[in-house]
Write a protein that holds these residues in place. Structure first.
Motif, short mmCIF file in Angstrom:
data_model
loop_
_atom_site.label_atom_id
_atom_site.label_comp_id
_atom_site.label_asym_id
_atom_site.label_seq_id
_atom_site.Cartn_x
_atom_site.Cartn_y
_atom_site.Cartn_z
N MET A 147 -0.21 5.46 7.04
CA MET A 147 0.94 4.56 6.97
C MET A 147 2.01 5.12 6.03
O MET A 147 1.71 5.95 5.16
N ARG A 180 -5.24 -0.94 5.08
CA ARG A 180 -4.79 -2.18 4.45
C ARG A 180 -5.91 -3.18 4.23
O ARG A 180 -5.78 -4.10 3.42
N ARG A 211 6.30 4.21 6.34
CA ARG A 211 7.42 4.14 7.27
C ARG A 211 8.59 4.98 6.76
O ARG A 211 9.15 5.79 7.48
N ILE A 254 0.85 -1.20 0.00
CA ILE A 254 0.00 0.00 0.00
C ILE A 254 0.88 1.24 0.00
O ILE A 254 0.43 2.32 -0.35
N ASP A 255 2.14 1.09 0.41
CA ASP A 255 3.03 2.26 0.54
C ASP A 255 3.51 2.81 -0.80
O ASP A 255 4.02 3.93 -0.85
N HIS A 265 -4.41 0.12 10.25
CA HIS A 265 -4.66 -1.02 9.36
C HIS A 265 -5.96 -0.92 8.58
O HIS A 265 -6.19 -1.75 7.68
O1 F6P Z 1 4.77 -2.17 4.72
C1 F6P Z 1 3.45 -1.78 4.70
C2 F6P Z 1 3.00 -1.19 5.99
O2 F6P Z 1 1.69 -0.91 5.77
C3 F6P Z 1 3.77 0.05 6.51
O3 F6P Z 1 3.33 1.26 6.00
C4 F6P Z 1 3.57 -0.05 7.99
O4 F6P Z 1 4.61 0.59 8.70
C5 F6P Z 1 3.60 -1.49 8.23
O5 F6P Z 1 3.09 -2.10 7.06
C6 F6P Z 1 2.84 -1.92 9.46
O6 F6P Z 1 2.61 -3.29 9.40
P1 F6P Z 1 2.31 -4.25 10.63
O7 F6P Z 1 1.49 -3.49 11.60
O8 F6P Z 1 1.58 -5.38 10.00
O9 F6P Z 1 3.63 -4.66 11.17
#
Ligand code: F6P
Length: 340
Positions: A168, A273, A170, A125-126, A270
């Motif tokens: 989201m 996602r 990172r 999604i990023d 989430h």
């Molecule tokens: O890599 C995708 C992503 O959605 C990032 O933007 C986010 O930091 C991470 O997954 C968080 O994922 P989880 O909570 O599943 O560890």
């Protein structure tokens, strides 16, 4: 031919559309598809599920992944890579189609170098995977974030309060950039551009002065220039990523304190996602799945299918995973025009 398929890393709307396309096309070709459960974990443990037409019926619009996912990294485990190679050998897998982001495809790159026939499919999604214009999942996440901003405008204006939306992202601020532009944000803060706290407060104040309420859109990985708002839990996943969270809440307190006006934080997390993929993502994911099977049949290995313009092309996996695709300065400058 026996084709193995797996989904790794964070889930993403459109994964099932890829799985369906790979299975449908393979059945037409007279091939067999073996699904590995929970990403690389399923390959390590030889945990498989037969993927036939019945297994993919009705999954096109479903979010998540019917194969399950994990952030298991075989290369971080003692003897992990050898276990992966042994499973593929034992099960007679002729080619592997891993669907994932930088981490999952990073493992795929190493396996290709070790002689495994691998064709990767990019997902996140990023939208931060290099060598493809877009990854599927991004459009859906963007739709969720934009709808949230639209809704927050009306409640924020009614209560004369600032709203900080944490999305989201990172290392890359694509969701914040696009959602902020689509939703008319007062300020957009992304990991690539450390922000000036005074400027953020000034933009919010300006928005209040004009009779409207500010909306700040912030990527979870955004950092202030002076570095004193960085928040992380200290926990790391198998690929070494720190679990982030809290920048939105910290910023809301700061805006409230400095403007003297109420401010609240909303963390979309989430929600971005989950759920059904947008039509754009369903089509992109389906085309990626078809193209991956074609690449396998053409004898390709160590490649990833990618979107260039409107064409699906093949790029070296090593090129796609060498670095992340970050937001360039000029793209940030476009959204900056609308700050304040
Ligand atoms: O890599 C995708 C992503 O959605 C990032 O933007 C986010 O930091 C991470 O997954 C968080 O994922 P989880 O909570 O599943 O560890």
């Amino acid at each position: 031919m026996r084709i193995g398929i797996l989904t790794g890393g964070g889930d993403c709307p459109g994964l099932n559309a890829v799985i369906r396309a790979v299975v449908r096309k393979s059945v037409q070709n007279g091939d067999e598809v073996v699904g590995f459960r929970d990403g690389w974990r399923g390959v390590l443990d030889a945990d498989t599920v037969p993927m036939d037409l019945a297994a993919v019926r009705g999954i096109l619009p479903r979010g998540g992944t019917v194969l399950g996912t994990s952030r298991t990294n075989p290369y971080a485990l003692e003897g992990g890579a050898d276990r992966v190679l042994a499973t593929l050998e034992r099960l007679g897998i002729d080619a592997l189609i891993p669907i994932g982001g930088e981490d999952t495809l990073g493992v795929a790159t190493k396996l290709a170098e070790a002689g495994v026939r691998v064709v990767g499919v990019p997902k996140t999604i990023d939208n931060d995977l290099d060598a493809t214009d877009y990854t599927f999942g991004f459009d859906t996440a963007l739709g969720v974030a934009t709808e949230a901003i639209d809704r927050l405008h009306t409640t924020g204006d009614s209560h004369h309060r600032a709203l900080v939306v944490e999305v989201m992202g990172r290392h890359a601020g694509w969701i914040a950039l696009h959602a902020g532009m689509a939703g008319g944000a007062t300020v957009v803060l992304i990991p690539e551009q450390p922000f000036d706290v005074d400027a953020v407060v000034a933009h919010c104040q300006h928005r209040f002065d004009s009779g409207f309420s500010p909306i700040v859109v912030v990527s979870e990985g955004a950092k202030p220039k002076d570095g004193d708002l960085v928040l992380a839990t200290g926990e790391r996943d198998a690929f070494g990523h720190v679990r982030l969270g809290g920048i939105g809440t910290a910023l809301a307190s700061l805006v409230e304190e400095r403007t003297g006006r109420e401010a609240r934080a909303v963390v979309l997390g989430h929600i971005q996602r989950g759920g059904t993929p947008s039509p754009f993502d369903r089509v992109l994911a389906t085309r990626f799945g078809l193209a991956a099977v074609e690449a396998v049949h053409d004898g390709e290995s160590g490649v990833m299918v990618a979107l260039h313009g409107t064409d699906i092309v093949r790029v070296p996996l090593a090129r796609a995973t060498a670095q992340l695709k970050l937001v360039p300065v000029e793209r940030y400058a476009e959204v900056e025009v609308f700050f304040g």
